[in-house]
Structures are given as structure tokens and as C-alpha cells.
Scaffold this motif. Sequence first.
Motif, PDB file in Angstrom:
ATOM      1  N   SER A 135     -29.775  -0.196  12.819  1.00  0.00           N
ATOM      2  CA  SER A 135     -29.824  -0.085  14.275  1.00  0.00           C
ATOM      3  C   SER A 135     -28.426   0.171  14.824  1.00  0.00           C
ATOM      4  O   SER A 135     -28.222   1.002  15.713  1.00  0.00           O
ATOM      5  N   LEU A 136     -27.436  -0.514  14.263  1.00  0.00           N
ATOM      6  CA  LEU A 136     -26.046  -0.285  14.685  1.00  0.00           C
ATOM      7  C   LEU A 136     -25.555   1.084  14.261  1.00  0.00           C
ATOM      8  O   LEU A 136     -24.789   1.731  14.969  1.00  0.00           O
ATOM      9  N   LYS A 171     -26.804   3.899  14.238  1.00  0.00           N
ATOM     10  CA  LYS A 171     -27.105   4.996  15.148  1.00  0.00           C
ATOM     11  C   LYS A 171     -26.560   4.721  16.558  1.00  0.00           C
ATOM     12  O   LYS A 171     -26.896   5.436  17.484  1.00  0.00           O
ATOM     13  N   SER A 172     -25.743   3.697  16.707  1.00  0.00           N
ATOM     14  CA  SER A 172     -25.294   3.330  18.049  1.00  0.00           C
ATOM     15  C   SER A 172     -23.872   3.816  18.303  1.00  0.00           C
ATOM     16  O   SER A 172     -23.176   4.255  17.395  1.00  0.00           O
ATOM     17  N   ARG A 173     -23.468   3.718  19.568  1.00  0.00           N
ATOM     18  CA  ARG A 173     -22.113   4.061  19.927  1.00  0.00           C
ATOM     19  C   ARG A 173     -21.130   3.113  19.252  1.00  0.00           C
ATOM     20  O   ARG A 173     -19.983   3.461  18.994  1.00  0.00           O
ATOM     21  N   PHE A 174     -21.614   1.899  18.967  1.00  0.00           N
ATOM     22  CA  PHE A 174     -20.742   0.934  18.298  1.00  0.00           C
ATOM     23  C   PHE A 174     -20.231   1.479  16.963  1.00  0.00           C
ATOM     24  O   PHE A 174     -19.035   1.488  16.699  1.00  0.00           O
ATOM     25  N   LEU A 227     -20.314   4.563  16.000  1.00  0.00           N
ATOM     26  CA  LEU A 227     -19.547   5.791  16.251  1.00  0.00           C
ATOM     27  C   LEU A 227     -18.085   5.410  16.501  1.00  0.00           C
ATOM     28  O   LEU A 227     -17.160   6.035  15.969  1.00  0.00           O
ATOM     29  N   THR A 228     -17.898   4.358  17.278  1.00  0.00           N
ATOM     30  CA  THR A 228     -16.540   3.902  17.567  1.00  0.00           C
ATOM     31  C   THR A 228     -15.865   3.374  16.306  1.00  0.00           C
ATOM     32  O   THR A 228     -14.686   3.634  16.073  1.00  0.00           O
ATOM     33  N   ARG A 249     -16.424   4.355  13.278  1.00  0.00           N
ATOM     34  CA  ARG A 249     -16.039   5.528  12.488  1.00  0.00           C
ATOM     35  C   ARG A 249     -14.813   6.200  13.097  1.00  0.00           C
ATOM     36  O   ARG A 249     -13.913   6.652  12.380  1.00  0.00           O
ATOM     37  N   ALA A 250     -14.775   6.243  14.434  1.00  0.00           N
ATOM     38  CA  ALA A 250     -13.631   6.865  15.114  1.00  0.00           C
ATOM     39  C   ALA A 250     -12.351   6.100  14.808  1.00  0.00           C
ATOM     40  O   ALA A 250     -11.293   6.707  14.581  1.00  0.00           O
ATOM     41  N   LYS A 267     -10.961   7.143  11.651  1.00  0.00           N
ATOM     42  CA  LYS A 267     -10.448   8.516  11.576  1.00  0.00           C
ATOM     43  C   LYS A 267      -9.167   8.710  12.374  1.00  0.00           C
ATOM     44  O   LYS A 267      -8.290   9.463  11.962  1.00  0.00           O
ATOM     45  N   VAL A 283     -10.167   1.764  23.421  1.00  0.00           N
ATOM     46  CA  VAL A 283     -10.892   0.951  22.442  1.00  0.00           C
ATOM     47  C   VAL A 283     -10.022  -0.239  22.028  1.00  0.00           C
ATOM     48  O   VAL A 283      -8.877  -0.065  21.613  1.00  0.00           O
ATOM     49  N   TYR A 318     -13.306  -4.628  17.845  1.00  0.00           N
ATOM     50  CA  TYR A 318     -14.253  -3.928  16.964  1.00  0.00           C
ATOM     51  C   TYR A 318     -14.149  -4.415  15.530  1.00  0.00           C
ATOM     52  O   TYR A 318     -15.145  -4.635  14.852  1.00  0.00           O
ATOM     53  N   VAL A 378     -15.705  -7.901  15.353  1.00  0.00           N
ATOM     54  CA  VAL A 378     -17.172  -7.930  15.386  1.00  0.00           C
ATOM     55  C   VAL A 378     -17.742  -7.507  14.027  1.00  0.00           C
ATOM     56  O   VAL A 378     -18.651  -8.154  13.503  1.00  0.00           O
ATOM     57  N   PHE A 414     -19.859 -10.200  11.915  1.00  0.00           N
ATOM     58  CA  PHE A 414     -21.255  -9.841  11.695  1.00  0.00           C
ATOM     59  C   PHE A 414     -21.529  -9.737  10.189  1.00  0.00           C
ATOM     60  O   PHE A 414     -22.563 -10.189   9.695  1.00  0.00           O
ATOM     61  N   PHE A 416     -10.873  13.269  16.768  1.00  0.00           N
ATOM     62  CA  PHE A 416     -11.532  12.534  15.683  1.00  0.00           C
ATOM     63  C   PHE A 416     -12.120  13.561  14.716  1.00  0.00           C
ATOM     64  O   PHE A 416     -13.136  14.177  15.012  1.00  0.00           O
ATOM     65  N   LEU A 433     -16.774   9.489  22.636  1.00  0.00           N
ATOM     66  CA  LEU A 433     -15.807   8.438  22.311  1.00  0.00           C
ATOM     67  C   LEU A 433     -14.758   8.307  23.407  1.00  0.00           C
ATOM     68  O   LEU A 433     -14.309   7.204  23.725  1.00  0.00           O
ATOM     69  N   HIS A 435     -15.492   5.957  26.166  1.00  0.00           N
ATOM     70  CA  HIS A 435     -15.648   4.558  25.754  1.00  0.00           C
ATOM     71  C   HIS A 435     -15.651   3.572  26.923  1.00  0.00           C
ATOM     72  O   HIS A 435     -16.476   2.668  26.992  1.00  0.00           O
ATOM     73  N   GLU A 448     -26.526  -2.804  22.015  1.00  0.00           N
ATOM     74  CA  GLU A 448     -26.692  -1.699  21.082  1.00  0.00           C
ATOM     75  C   GLU A 448     -27.480  -2.120  19.859  1.00  0.00           C
ATOM     76  O   GLU A 448     -28.265  -1.351  19.317  1.00  0.00           O
ATOM     77  N   LYS A 455     -30.964  -2.219  21.051  1.00  0.00           N
ATOM     78  CA  LYS A 455     -31.374  -0.995  21.743  1.00  0.00           C
ATOM     79  C   LYS A 455     -32.001  -1.301  23.105  1.00  0.00           C
ATOM     80  O   LYS A 455     -33.111  -0.877  23.407  1.00  0.00           O
TER      81      LYS A 455
END
Lengths: 331, 260
Positions: free
Chosen positions: A178-179, A181-184, A186-187, A189-190, A193, A203, A208, A211, A215, B90, B101, B104, B114, B117
Motif C-alpha cells: 500500500s505504501l 504505490k503512495s507518495r510516501f 515516491l519520496t 525513492r527520491a 536519488k 522534504v 522520512y 518513519v 515502521f 530525480f 515530488l 511535496h 497514505e 489510502k
Amino acid sequence: MTKGTTRNLSAVIAGGIFLLALPLFLKSPYFLHMLIMTMLAIIYAVTLRPLVITGQLSLAHAAFVGIGAYASALLVTRLGISFWLALPMSGLIAALIAVIIGFPALRAKGLFFAIVTFGFTEVARYTYMGVTSLFGGPAGFRGITPPVLAGIQFGGNKVAYYYLMAFLLTITLLAWYSLEKSRFMLTVRAIGKAENLAEAVGVNLTKYKMVTFVFAAFFTGIAGSFYAHYNLYIAPINFSVWQSIAFLTLVVVGGKERFIGPIVGAIFLTFIPEFLHGTGYFQAMLYGGLMVLTVLFMPNGLIGIPGQIAALTSRLRKVRKAGWPFSKPAS
Amino acid sequence: MAFLETSKLTKRFAGLLAVNHLDLTVNDGEVLGLIGPNGAGKTTVFNLIAGTIPATGGKVIFRGEDISRLPPYQVARRGIIRTFQLNTVFPDLSVTENVVLGSHLQARTGFWGELFKMPATRRSDREIAGRAEQLVASVGLLRQDMDKRQALASNLSYGQVKALTLAIALAADPKLLLLDEPMTGVGVRDVPRLLNLIREINGRGIAILLIEHNMKAAFEVCHRIVVMNHGDKIAEGTPAEVKDNPDVIEAYLTKDGHGA
Ligand SMILES: Nc1ncnc2c1ncn2[C@@H]1O[C@H](COP(=O)(O)OP(=O)(O)OP(=O)(O)O)[C@@H](O)[C@H]1O
Ligand SMILES: [Mg+2]
């Protein structure tokens, strides 16, 4: 719903049914044991992946398994709390300790983070060894009781353990997918990178990383609790830095870029060595060798191989089209 | 009132005084140019304002608040968004993901929303996706003849990456935009387009602090210009005033830098 998610969903349902039905025709306790260990490894690897993505090579993962395991063993045998309550509590205790050590540890980056978490894992291990009255010392913690559920005795009942593990794995995978596919994520991964750019658009990196760390500790602690009441015996040696390194190997060898990567890594590195009746030596050699091969030749791990083959064949095709002799390497 | 103000801002790297007691003022709604030969300390000023590196001394005041000691993400939250001299995006993520991003700070739900959902999360995500599309279009990466939304940032051309860095910065909803050499490496034909874009951004009420080596472009788009050399401010004024300043000419002539 897109085509991709429909396909993913049907794959998940098919996989779920297959796993649920498996004990009906495969009753070998040894085989079930292997499956249980593989599922545990999947939990360790999937929860560790986001940390690897952000570049936090955590050597504390095994420590959180240990914290869950010892916490659960103590709660059940000393305080007489039901295993079913101790299971989530172990996750919460591991998460709480992750918050406490996360504050100092996550200030450190890369190698320094690895060193801090290394230290933490060693401190935890020496605590189990030193405080014999509570943790049983180097000889380990004995007499952990197997769970009982609605009259079903788990002791000596691999099928019951199998279903409990399958349930825990399902919850874990659902939460993390579920996470995914979330913006969480994505962030996350960002951050892996381009950390400086992520920070520049607001950010909070520490948050991040915290968490994902906490988790992960929660689910790992729960897995540790299961492990304690499955193995019925735990020892400090089970939760060493080497174990943490093995977990990192699962992620790196499987491939950290995709959700499926650490799952593939866990299956490949847990199931297969067990299947080959692997001894400790064999396993260590396999892990070490694969780690080296991955770092040198497979930047995206096992799941990256199809892509690499595709790239190679398309290059070969181009070479042939250009009319060069096949044996002559392309420059 | 000054929008952004630095007072006696100083950065020392080991023996090197990269920025020396710099007083700089950006007025509300203004495009202020920051120019100077290579190594003058311009990027370091950005790093100090954005909180990327700690100052050795001095202060940064933004809209009346001392932001000198804030970490980068807190500075961003107050509306100061910077780009990097080395095109930073990115990589291995799509153009749309890059811009999402950048948004944000506009996201209104957190981790639990999230994880489960929640409807509010979906709504917020949809809004952000919609805005991202507009931004991708506004920097020219989505036109009738070209749709780069799904392209990986690492597969873009140099000019397209430049455009993407701007879209990311704009997505963050800046009040003050710090642009580090946006023209460098941009083809001659694209420079007017980029200048127009900068004017348009400024027209929306966003103040801009612009580091630029392309003098012609800088003189054209900036309201005022500050010139640095060896960490010192050596001149300040309108483009016309700065152009004829003997100290400025001297600084550029003694360096084998660009521009001039
Ligand atoms: N992190 C650092 N450590 C040590 N010295 C640094 C660091 N960053 C910058 N410097 C030095 O500080 C001086 C100013 O650098 P800065 O990058 O601010 O110059 P600039 O004006 O942006 O130059 P350019 O036009 O080439 O981008 C240079 O001499 C540089 O070598
Ligand atoms: Mg610079």
C-alpha cells in the motif's frame, strides 16, 4: 483500474490461494519449516528495502528481530500474557526502541549510520548475554511456550504455524505494498536519488528516514515474536550483526528497485540453500559470492537480469545489423 | 520592507573567505541578479540562504524572520526554493513524478492517510497530479507535438532537464526563487524562451534571485544587480549602472571567466 493493477491483483490472489492450499497436499514438516523460514525472510527483506533505498544500510535489523523475540518470550513466560497480545506488543516495543535509537542514529549518514546500528546490535546482544537472570545469558532463553488458539495446539503442529506465518506475511505485504504505490514511497525513492533536491523542496529527510526505520522495526519485532514462539528457544547468536548483513544481502541480491526484489532475494537465498541441505559454510559462501557478483555485475539484482539480457540482445542485434563479425565485441 | 535580507553574511572554508560580510537585499516582487567571476562566492550565498551549509557569521532575514539556523527543508517551507548549479532532478523517475515530488509541501495528508489510502489522500494526490500537469506544460515539456510526462528524467535532453528543474521548483510554490545559472548550457535559440519564462514567473509575484554568467541575459531580465568578487560585494545597482562600473570591468578583465 489499470491493466497493471488488475494483473498484479490476480497474481496476488493466485499466489494467496496457492499458499493457502499448499499444506493440504504437502505435509512434510521439513518442507513446511522451509516455507515458514522463507516467509520470515521475506518479511525481513521487504521491511529493510526502503532503508536500503535511502542509503541507510541498517545493521540493526536483526536487533529488532531479537527485541521482538526476547520481549515476547518475557511477556509470555514471565508475565503470563497471552501470546496473541504479546505478538503485537513485541512489534510496538521494537518500534519504540527504534524511535529512541533513531534520533541519534539517523543523524549519521551512510557508513556512519551503519556503524551506529552495528554498535546498537552489539549492545543488544551483549545485554542478552550479560543479564542472565532476565535473558538467559549466552546459553539462550529456554522454555518458550507455543501458542494456543481456540483449542488448537501449535506445539508440534507445523501446519498451524504455517497458517499463522502466512497471515502475518500477508498483513506485512499488504501494508508495505500500500505504501509502495503512495507518495510516501515516491519520496523515499527520491531521497535515495537526490537527497539535496528533496530537501530543497521541503522534504524533512530525518522524518522520512525515521518513519521507514520505525515502521520496519514494528513488523520485524512481530516477526521476532513469531520466531521465538516457533523455535521455542532463542539465543543471542541468532540476532547478531552477521544476521543483519544476511538481511541486507537478501535486499541487494534480489534488487532494491522494485517491491518484488527483496521477495525474490529472500526466496532465492533462504529456500534454495535449505533445499540443497546447506550447511553454515555453504550458506555463508553463497551469500558472500552472490553479494560480490551482484555488486560487480548486476546493479539491479536478480530482478534486473531480464532487463540486462534484453539490453544485451538488442545490442547484439545492432552489432549484427551493422555487419560486424559476431565474435568481435561491440565497442 | 526588504523581502530577503542578509547582513554581514560570512562563510569561511578553511583558509578561504568564500563570502565576506555580505549585505544583500531582495525586494518584494523583484528580480535581483547576482553576478561575478568564477569562484566569487555566488553559489555559496545560495547555500547559506537555503540552509544547505551553516554560515560562519551573519544573518539571513526572510520576511522579518531570522532563518539563519534553519535546516533546508524548513527554509523551503517558508517559501524559499532554490535550484542547483549542476542540473539536479530525480533521475530514473518520470517527469510527472519529479514535479509531484516538487509539490511535496502542498500535500495535505501524511503517512497514515497514505497507508490506509484515505479519501483525503486520494483527493490531495489528484489535485497535485493536476497541478503537476499544468506545470509540465508551462515549462514546455507538454505540448501538442510532444508529451514528456512519462519520460524518465534521465532520458531528457539538457535543455529539457533545465526546464524540469524549473517545474520542480515552481511546484514547491515559492515566494522567492533562487536560480543558479539557469542559462548555462542552454542553446542560443532557447535563451529568449527561458527569459520569457523567468519574466512570467516573476509576473506571478514570485521574487527571484538569479545567478547568471550570461551577462546579456542577466542585464535584460534583472531589475537590479549585485556583483561579487572574491567573496566581497563590489558593486550594486541597475544593470546600466553596474555595466559601466570600473570595478566590475576590472574584476571581469583580470579573470579569464565567461561573460564580460
Ligand atoms: N564546500 C566547499 N569547501 C571548500 N571550499 C568551497 C566549498 N564550496 C565552495 N568553495 C570555494 O568557495 C569559493 C566560492 O565558490 P562558489 O561555488 O560559491 O563560487 P561561484 O561564484 O558560484 O562560482 P561559479 O561561477 O564557478 O559557480 C571557491 O573558491 C570554491 O572553491
Ligand atoms: Mg556557482
